[in-house]
Design a protein around this motif. Structure first.
Motif, short mmCIF file in Angstrom:
data_model
loop_
_atom_site.label_atom_id
_atom_site.label_comp_id
_atom_site.label_asym_id
_atom_site.label_seq_id
_atom_site.Cartn_x
_atom_site.Cartn_y
_atom_site.Cartn_z
N LEU A 1 0.83 -1.20 0.00
CA LEU A 1 0.00 0.00 0.00
C LEU A 1 0.86 1.26 0.00
N SER A 2 0.41 2.27 -0.71
CA SER A 2 1.12 3.55 -0.73
C SER A 2 0.79 4.33 0.54
N GLN A 3 1.52 5.41 0.77
CA GLN A 3 1.27 6.26 1.92
C GLN A 3 -0.13 6.86 1.85
N ALA A 4 -0.58 7.22 0.64
CA ALA A 4 -1.92 7.79 0.48
C ALA A 4 -3.00 6.76 0.83
N GLU A 5 -2.79 5.50 0.45
CA GLU A 5 -3.77 4.46 0.77
C GLU A 5 -3.80 4.19 2.28
N LEU A 6 -2.64 4.19 2.91
CA LEU A 6 -2.59 4.02 4.37
C LEU A 6 -3.29 5.18 5.07
N ALA A 7 -3.08 6.39 4.56
CA ALA A 7 -3.75 7.56 5.15
C ALA A 7 -5.27 7.47 4.94
N ALA A 8 -5.70 6.95 3.80
CA ALA A 8 -7.14 6.78 3.54
C ALA A 8 -7.74 5.76 4.50
N LEU A 9 -7.01 4.69 4.79
CA LEU A 9 -7.48 3.70 5.76
C LEU A 9 -7.60 4.31 7.15
N LEU A 10 -6.63 5.11 7.53
CA LEU A 10 -6.67 5.78 8.83
C LEU A 10 -7.86 6.74 8.90
N GLU A 11 -8.12 7.44 7.82
CA GLU A 11 -9.25 8.36 7.78
C GLU A 11 -10.58 7.61 7.88
N LEU A 12 -10.66 6.42 7.29
CA LEU A 12 -11.87 5.60 7.41
C LEU A 12 -12.18 5.27 8.86
N THR A 13 -11.16 4.96 9.64
CA THR A 13 -11.39 4.63 11.05
C THR A 13 -11.83 5.85 11.84
N ARG A 14 -11.47 7.03 11.39
CA ARG A 14 -11.90 8.25 12.08
C ARG A 14 -13.34 8.58 11.73
N ARG A 15 -13.75 8.30 10.50
CA ARG A 15 -15.13 8.57 10.10
C ARG A 15 -16.11 7.53 10.58
N GLU A 16 -15.68 6.28 10.66
CA GLU A 16 -16.52 5.18 11.12
C GLU A 16 -15.92 4.65 12.42
#
Length: 155
Positions: free
Chosen positions: A112-127
């Motif tokens: 996974l790229s850094q952007a994809e890892l950041a998107a996963l982290l953001e998902l946990t913050r939204r849900e």
């Protein structure tokens, strides 16, 4: 080995951070014991590979279109160049039925790229019910750290 017997420290760190980067011994076993402890603690868990994840939010939480692979010569009719779009159900949709927390365990997270890892982290913050563990590589002993600190170190 008391850490692997209860998994309490791992669970508390996961609930605090929302997403963890995991480094496990290459011979395996430790991570599946932790996954089993999380399921015993009430988590609805799914283990999957990070390869081919694409857009994490769309793939995991939304109904999305998927095109079949190009197989060479195609008919000249409708959908000839790119294929017809087939709708796919969200990967985690069925796990959100009820009130139980949801755990997504991603294998081979080093692709996974850094952007994809950041998107996963953001998902946990939204849900807030969604927790994510990403296996980012091997280590001599089992260790983990918040995914946010991994992203901060890379930046």
């Amino acid at each position: 080995m008391p850490l692997l017997l209860t998994g309490r420290g791992f669970r508390q760190e996961l609930e605090r951070a929302g997403a963890l980067a995991l480094y496990a011994p290459l011979e395996g076993g430790a991570e599946t014991r932790l996954l089993r402890r999380m399921r015993a603690a009430g988590y609805r868990a799914q283990i999957t590979s990070a390869r081919g994840l694409g857009d994490p939010e769309a793939f995991l939480l939304q109904q999305h279109g998927v095109r079949p692979p190009h197989l060479g010569h195609q008919s000249v009719g409708r959908g000839a160049a790119v294929g017809e779009v087939q709708m796919a159900a969200p990967q985690l949709g069925h796990l959100f039925d009820g009130n139980a927390p949801v755990l997504l365990w991603l294998l081979e997270g080093q692709v996974l790229s850094q952007a994809e890892l950041a998107a996963l982290l953001e998902l946990t913050r939204r849900e807030p019910r969604l927790k994510i563990v990403v296996e980012l590589g091997g280590a001599r002993s089992l260790r983990w750290q918040p995914l946010a600190s991994v992203l901060a170190q890379a930046a």
